[in-house]
Design an enzyme around this catalytic site. Structure first.
Site: not given
Length: 292
Positions: A43, A116, A153
């Site tokens: 990331e 995300k 993540c």
């Protein structure tokens, strides 16, 4: 049989962007030399993890996808090497900013731009200051080598992420990550929990999974974080096929048979026996099912 060789990478990052890009490229090329066809970088690898603190100066790091140096560089690399590369970057879109993942197919085409979904907020993980919640929805794309589904993540802690991707037909799951010590809880080492959570996603959905994390110590002001690496590849029953240590810059590869995984999923009947009409509590925050 439909074998595919998948790869994870891990590295430390500095404020020398040229060096970060060069080192990430070296890891990709090393993975390709070992036969990798679908390779995951960590990331936000273009820079240090700037979310350690709240600093408005870092807003300038965000770029539209079409203007992102890192997206352009690694899309071209994907085309040169004939591999699939999910590319993590800080995206600017109008007045919004996202933690995004541009997925480059083996011809360099950007297949999708995932934003995300779940944005964390904790000491050392000040992401709500920088990122809008993603509006792309979970996405699965057909690549040259198989159907790929990705989260980023914090997304990986939610079973809903992996299950949504599985229901859309993902054959490989990939999660680029930046996780390490907890500035607010210095005695907590979450590395084992982190890995077991994703092993559970692989096992419950019977899909191989790749997680790439960074290593090294990064500091901003009085906040310091040690990223614990331990990147890994899990098989479709959740077993660790290969993993890295907590400090080394490295790449990992493993070969999985996507047809064997599909046959295994079908034989268990997990997706046959689902009862989505009974899962309405999942669409609420408080778990209170609303009945007409």
């Amino acid at each position: 049989m439909r074998p595919i060789t998948i790869a994870a990478t891990q590295m430390a990052c500095s404020w020398d962007i040229d060096d970060n890009i060069a080192r990430a490229e070296r890891l990709v090329r090393a993975a390709v030399a070992d036969g990798a066809q679908m390779i995951l970088l960590q990331e936000l690898f273009e820079t240090p993890y700037f979310c350690l603190t709240q600093d408005m100066d870092h807003f300038s790091l965000a770029k539209p996808m079409d203007s992102s140096r890192v997206v352009a560089h690694f899309a071209a690399l994907a085309r040169e090497l004939g591999v699939v590369l999910p590319i993590s970057y800080f995206e600017e879109a109008g007045l919004a900013r996202y933690n995004s993942l541009a997925i480059a197919d083996a011809d360099g085409t950007i297949l999708t731009n995932y934003r995300k979904t779940h944005i964390p907020q904790a000491p050392g993980y000040e992401e709500k200051f920088y990122f809008n919640p993603g509006d792309s929805g979970f996405q699965v794309v057909q690549t040259r080598f198989g159907r790929l589904g990705c989260g980023i993540c914090w997304d990986q802690w939610f079973p809903e992420t992996a299950r949504s991707l599985a229901l859309q037909g993902a054959e490989v799951l990939m999660f680029p990550t930046a996780i390490g010590s907890e500035p607010g809880s210095p005695d907590l080492d979450s590395s084992g929990h982190w890995r077991r959570t994703m092993q559970g996603h692989a096992a419950a959905n019977m899909i191989p999974l790749v997680a790439s994390n960074r290593v090294g110590v990064e500091t901003a002001g009085d906040v310091s974080m040690t990223f614990y690496g331990t990147s890994f590849i899990a098989g479709y029953t959740g077993e660790i096929l290969t993993d890295a240590d907590r400090t080394q810059e490295t790449h990992l590869t493993a070969t999985v048979d996507l047809d064997a995984a599909a046959a295994y999923r079908g034989s268990w009947g997990v997706f046959r026996d689902r009862r989505p009409e009974t899962y309405s509590a999942l669409r609420t925050l408080d778990g209170q099912t609303i009945r007409a």
